[in-house]
Design a protein around this motif. Structure first.
Motif, PDB file in Angstrom:
ATOM      1  N   SER A  72      26.932  11.083  30.396  1.00 49.66           N
ATOM      2  CA  SER A  72      27.472   9.548  30.566  1.00 49.66           C
ATOM      3  C   SER A  72      28.736   9.419  30.847  1.00 49.66           C
ATOM      4  O   SER A  72      29.636   8.507  30.469  1.00 49.66           O
ATOM      5  CB  SER A  72      27.129   8.744  29.509  1.00 49.66           C
ATOM      6  N   ARG A  73      29.293  10.423  31.544  1.00 47.95           N
ATOM      7  CA  ARG A  73      30.901  10.841  31.783  1.00 47.95           C
ATOM      8  C   ARG A  73      31.546   9.603  32.580  1.00 47.95           C
ATOM      9  O   ARG A  73      32.840   9.567  32.531  1.00 47.95           O
ATOM     10  CB  ARG A  73      31.109  12.081  32.275  1.00 47.95           C
ATOM     11  N   TYR A  74      30.691   8.841  33.417  1.00 50.24           N
ATOM     12  CA  TYR A  74      31.300   7.642  34.277  1.00 50.24           C
ATOM     13  C   TYR A  74      30.831   6.327  33.715  1.00 50.24           C
ATOM     14  O   TYR A  74      30.889   5.309  34.407  1.00 50.24           O
ATOM     15  CB  TYR A  74      30.868   8.032  35.630  1.00 50.24           C
ATOM     16  N   ILE A  75      30.528   6.294  32.414  1.00 48.47           N
ATOM     17  CA  ILE A  75      30.127   5.195  31.702  1.00 48.47           C
ATOM     18  C   ILE A  75      31.167   4.925  30.652  1.00 48.47           C
ATOM     19  O   ILE A  75      31.543   5.460  29.713  1.00 48.47           O
ATOM     20  CB  ILE A  75      28.902   5.145  31.057  1.00 48.47           C
ATOM     21  N   THR A  76      32.017   3.793  30.754  1.00 47.02           N
ATOM     22  CA  THR A  76      32.776   3.147  29.647  1.00 47.02           C
ATOM     23  C   THR A  76      32.773   1.779  29.602  1.00 47.02           C
ATOM     24  O   THR A  76      32.591   1.147  30.656  1.00 47.02           O
ATOM     25  CB  THR A  76      34.271   3.669  29.999  1.00 47.02           C
ATOM     26  N   GLY A  77      32.907   1.116  28.377  1.00 46.71           N
ATOM     27  CA  GLY A  77      32.947  -0.198  28.502  1.00 46.71           C
ATOM     28  C   GLY A  77      31.779  -1.072  28.432  1.00 46.71           C
ATOM     29  O   GLY A  77      31.429  -2.220  28.615  1.00 46.71           O
ATOM     30  N   GLY A 112      33.775  -7.276  22.012  1.00 42.24           N
ATOM     31  CA  GLY A 112      35.068  -7.362  22.649  1.00 42.24           C
ATOM     32  C   GLY A 112      36.024  -6.085  22.618  1.00 42.24           C
ATOM     33  O   GLY A 112      36.709  -5.748  23.336  1.00 42.24           O
ATOM     34  N   MET A 113      36.014  -5.670  21.318  1.00 45.33           N
ATOM     35  CA  MET A 113      36.984  -4.631  20.965  1.00 45.33           C
ATOM     36  C   MET A 113      36.802  -3.598  21.672  1.00 45.33           C
ATOM     37  O   MET A 113      37.489  -2.812  22.118  1.00 45.33           O
ATOM     38  CB  MET A 113      36.974  -4.235  19.402  1.00 45.33           C
ATOM     39  N   THR A 114      35.434  -3.340  21.926  1.00 44.11           N
ATOM     40  CA  THR A 114      34.944  -1.864  22.869  1.00 44.11           C
ATOM     41  C   THR A 114      35.343  -2.162  23.998  1.00 44.11           C
ATOM     42  O   THR A 114      35.940  -1.145  24.676  1.00 44.11           O
ATOM     43  CB  THR A 114      33.342  -1.981  22.676  1.00 44.11           C
ATOM     44  N   LYS A 115      35.274  -3.335  24.556  1.00 45.85           N
ATOM     45  CA  LYS A 115      35.813  -3.438  26.097  1.00 45.85           C
ATOM     46  C   LYS A 115      37.312  -3.562  26.377  1.00 45.85           C
ATOM     47  O   LYS A 115      37.574  -2.673  27.293  1.00 45.85           O
ATOM     48  CB  LYS A 115      35.330  -5.064  26.571  1.00 45.85           C
ATOM     49  N   ALA A 116      37.927  -3.764  25.251  1.00 44.96           N
ATOM     50  CA  ALA A 116      39.621  -3.804  25.395  1.00 44.96           C
ATOM     51  C   ALA A 116      40.042  -2.351  25.252  1.00 44.96           C
ATOM     52  O   ALA A 116      40.733  -1.846  26.037  1.00 44.96           O
ATOM     53  CB  ALA A 116      40.167  -4.671  24.296  1.00 44.96           C
ATOM     54  N   ALA A 117      39.305  -1.728  24.231  1.00 43.92           N
ATOM     55  CA  ALA A 117      39.583  -0.080  24.140  1.00 43.92           C
ATOM     56  C   ALA A 117      39.257   0.627  25.212  1.00 43.92           C
ATOM     57  O   ALA A 117      40.121   1.718  25.537  1.00 43.92           O
ATOM     58  CB  ALA A 117      39.080   0.251  22.791  1.00 43.92           C
ATOM     59  N   ALA A 118      38.155   0.309  25.727  1.00 41.91           N
ATOM     60  CA  ALA A 118      37.788   1.341  27.117  1.00 41.91           C
ATOM     61  C   ALA A 118      38.927   1.158  27.974  1.00 41.91           C
ATOM     62  O   ALA A 118      39.296   2.157  28.652  1.00 41.91           O
ATOM     63  CB  ALA A 118      36.442   0.545  27.591  1.00 41.91           C
ATOM     64  N   ILE A 119      39.527  -0.071  28.264  1.00 39.15           N
ATOM     65  CA  ILE A 119      40.588  -0.049  29.279  1.00 39.15           C
ATOM     66  C   ILE A 119      41.713   0.600  28.793  1.00 39.15           C
ATOM     67  O   ILE A 119      42.381   1.487  29.356  1.00 39.15           O
ATOM     68  CB  ILE A 119      40.901  -1.759  29.458  1.00 39.15           C
ATOM     69  N   ASP A 120      42.029   0.513  27.523  1.00 30.62           N
ATOM     70  CA  ASP A 120      43.413   1.094  26.886  1.00 30.62           C
ATOM     71  C   ASP A 120      43.024   2.549  26.665  1.00 30.62           C
ATOM     72  O   ASP A 120      44.141   3.445  27.261  1.00 30.62           O
ATOM     73  CB  ASP A 120      43.639   0.720  25.608  1.00 30.62           C
ATOM     74  N   LEU A 121      41.973   3.190  26.815  1.00 30.23           N
ATOM     75  CA  LEU A 121      41.936   4.756  26.281  1.00 30.23           C
ATOM     76  C   LEU A 121      41.208   5.393  27.560  1.00 30.23           C
ATOM     77  O   LEU A 121      41.415   6.624  27.850  1.00 30.23           O
ATOM     78  CB  LEU A 121      41.031   4.817  25.456  1.00 30.23           C
ATOM     79  N   ALA A 122      40.897   4.734  28.563  1.00 24.46           N
ATOM     80  CA  ALA A 122      40.600   5.318  29.968  1.00 24.46           C
ATOM     81  C   ALA A 122      41.656   6.568  30.431  1.00 24.46           C
ATOM     82  O   ALA A 122      41.480   7.477  30.769  1.00 24.46           O
ATOM     83  CB  ALA A 122      40.102   4.242  31.043  1.00 24.46           C
ATOM     84  N   PRO A 123      42.689   6.079  30.666  1.00 24.94           N
ATOM     85  CA  PRO A 123      43.852   6.865  30.941  1.00 24.94           C
ATOM     86  C   PRO A 123      44.029   8.305  30.189  1.00 24.94           C
ATOM     87  O   PRO A 123      44.568   8.993  30.576  1.00 24.94           O
ATOM     88  CB  PRO A 123      45.245   6.043  30.961  1.00 24.94           C
ATOM     89  N   ARG A 166      36.405   7.859  26.543  1.00 28.99           N
ATOM     90  CA  ARG A 166      35.414   6.524  27.010  1.00 28.99           C
ATOM     91  C   ARG A 166      34.920   5.971  25.708  1.00 28.99           C
ATOM     92  O   ARG A 166      34.970   6.240  24.467  1.00 28.99           O
ATOM     93  CB  ARG A 166      34.000   7.215  27.641  1.00 28.99           C
ATOM     94  N   VAL A 167      34.648   4.580  25.797  1.00 28.56           N
ATOM     95  CA  VAL A 167      34.203   3.678  24.703  1.00 28.56           C
ATOM     96  C   VAL A 167      33.351   2.690  25.206  1.00 28.56           C
ATOM     97  O   VAL A 167      33.391   1.962  26.121  1.00 28.56           O
ATOM     98  CB  VAL A 167      35.633   2.800  24.053  1.00 28.56           C
ATOM     99  N   ASN A 168      31.883   2.979  24.303  1.00 33.12           N
ATOM    100  CA  ASN A 168      30.804   2.016  24.678  1.00 33.12           C
ATOM    101  C   ASN A 168      30.029   1.469  23.464  1.00 33.12           C
ATOM    102  O   ASN A 168      30.623   2.006  22.287  1.00 33.12           O
ATOM    103  CB  ASN A 168      30.043   2.853  25.407  1.00 33.12           C
ATOM    104  N   SER A 169      29.538   0.240  23.501  1.00 33.99           N
ATOM    105  CA  SER A 169      28.849  -0.222  22.399  1.00 33.99           C
ATOM    106  C   SER A 169      27.207  -0.244  22.588  1.00 33.99           C
ATOM    107  O   SER A 169      26.924  -0.425  23.651  1.00 33.99           O
ATOM    108  CB  SER A 169      29.430  -1.661  22.153  1.00 33.99           C
ATOM    109  N   ILE A 170      26.762  -0.189  21.478  1.00 36.91           N
ATOM    110  CA  ILE A 170      25.314  -0.252  21.569  1.00 36.91           C
ATOM    111  C   ILE A 170      24.859  -1.529  20.741  1.00 36.91           C
ATOM    112  O   ILE A 170      25.537  -1.825  19.661  1.00 36.91           O
ATOM    113  CB  ILE A 170      24.383   1.139  21.347  1.00 36.91           C
TER     114      ILE A 170
END
Length: 244
Positions: free
Chosen positions: A228-233, A161-172, A176-180
Motif C-alpha cells: 500500500s506504499r502509495y496510499i496515505t490519508g 480527522g487526525m489521520t488526514k492531518a497527520a498524513a499530510i504532515d508526515l508524508a515528507p 504513511r497514515v491511514n484509518s480503518i
C-alpha cells in the motif's frame, strides 16, 4: 518473501481481539512485534505464545506520554520501528443525556489523546528507520451517526480527522497514515451489549454477519505493508456493507 520481513511493528490494545489477531498475523508475515495493553496477564501470555525472539509485551496506558516513550524504546531495542497500529480503545455506549463529563473525558483520553501521543512519539524512530506506516483504528461510528454512543462517536470522528492531518504532515518524512473503520466485529468490545442487541444491529448489515478479528488483521497488514506504499490519508470501511 513474507510481507513484513524484518519489520518491527508496535500494536496497542493487543492483548486480545483485533490487536492480538494482528500480532499473530504480523509474526507469521516476518515481523517482530511490540504488544502493549493494560491487560497484563493476557498480553504476556500472547507474547510467550508468539516467542520471545519475535514478540515483547509492555504494560501501556496510551494516555501516558511516559508510557509511550517506554513503548518506543522497546521497539528500538528490537532494532527499530516501521509500523504503528493505534488499536487501543474503549466503547461504553451512552446517549447524550446519559453521558457525564467523566465518561466523555475517558473516551477522549484513550480513543483520541492516545493515538495523538502515539503518532507523535513514533515519528523520530520511524524516520531514522527510513519511514513507515501508521494505521489508526477508528470505527463506522466515525463515518456516520451512531445512536446511543456520543462519546465514542466523537472520538472516532476526531481520529478520522487526525489521520488526514497527520498524513499530510508526515508524508515528507516517508510515513504513511491511514484509518480503518470496522463495523460489528466479533470481539469482547461488543459484550457491553446483549446478544439480542447485537443481533438486531446485524439486520442493518448487508452481509448479515459480524466480521472477525482476522479479517480486520488482513486489512491492517495490507496498509502496513509496502503493498500500500502509495496510499496515505485513506479511510477504509470494513463493515460488511453497513455504511453503504
Amino acid at each position: 518473501m513474507p510481507r513484513l520481513h524484518n519489520k518491527i511493528v508496535l500494536i496497542t490494545g493487543a492483548a486480545r481481539g483485533q490487536g492480538a489477531a494482528e500480532a499473530r498475523l504480523f509474526v507469521r508475515e516476518g515481523a517482530r512485534v511490540v504488544i502493549t495493553d493494560v491487560l497484563e496477564a493476557q498480553g504476556r501470555q500472547l507474547a510467550e505464545e508468539l516467542g520471545k525472539d519475535v514478540a515483547v509485551f509492555l504494560r501501556h496506558d496510551v494516555a501516558s506520554e511516559a508510557d509511550w516513550l517506554q513503548a518506543v524504546a522497546a521497539a528500538d531495542a528490537l532494532g527499530g520501528l516501521h509500523g504503528l497500529i493505534n488499536n487501543a480503545g474503549i466503547f461504553q455506549p451512552r446517549t447524550l443525556m446519559e453521558t457525564d463529563t467523566a465518561l466523555f473525558e475517558q473516551h477522549i483520553r484513550i480513543n483520541q489523546l492516545g493515538p495523538f501521543l502515539g503518532m507523535k512519539a513514533v515519528v523520530p524512530l520511524m524516520e531514522r528507520c527510513g519511514g513507515g506506516a501508521i494505521v489508526n483504528v477508528s470505527s463506522v461510528a466515525g463515518l456516520r451517526g451512531s445512536p446511543g454512543a456520543i462519546a465514542y462517536s466523537a472520538t472516532k470522528w476526531a481520529l478520522r480527522g487526525m489521520t488526514k492531518a497527520a498524513a499530510i504532515d508526515l508524508a515528507p518524512r516517508k510515513i504513511r497514515v491511514n484509518s480503518i473503520h470496522p463495523g460489528p466485529i466479533d470481539t469482547p468490545m461488543l459484550e457491553v451489549r446483549t446478544p439480542e442487541q447485537n443481533q438486531r444491529r446485524l439486520q442493518a448489515v448487508p452481509m448479515k454477519r459480524m466480521g472477525t478479528p482476522e479479517e480486520v488483521a488482513d486489512l491492517v497488514l495490507f496498509l502496513i505493508s509496502d503493498e500500500s506504499r502509495y496510499i496515505t490519508g485513506a479511510e477504509v470501511a470494513i463493515d460488511g456493507g453497513a455504511t453503504l
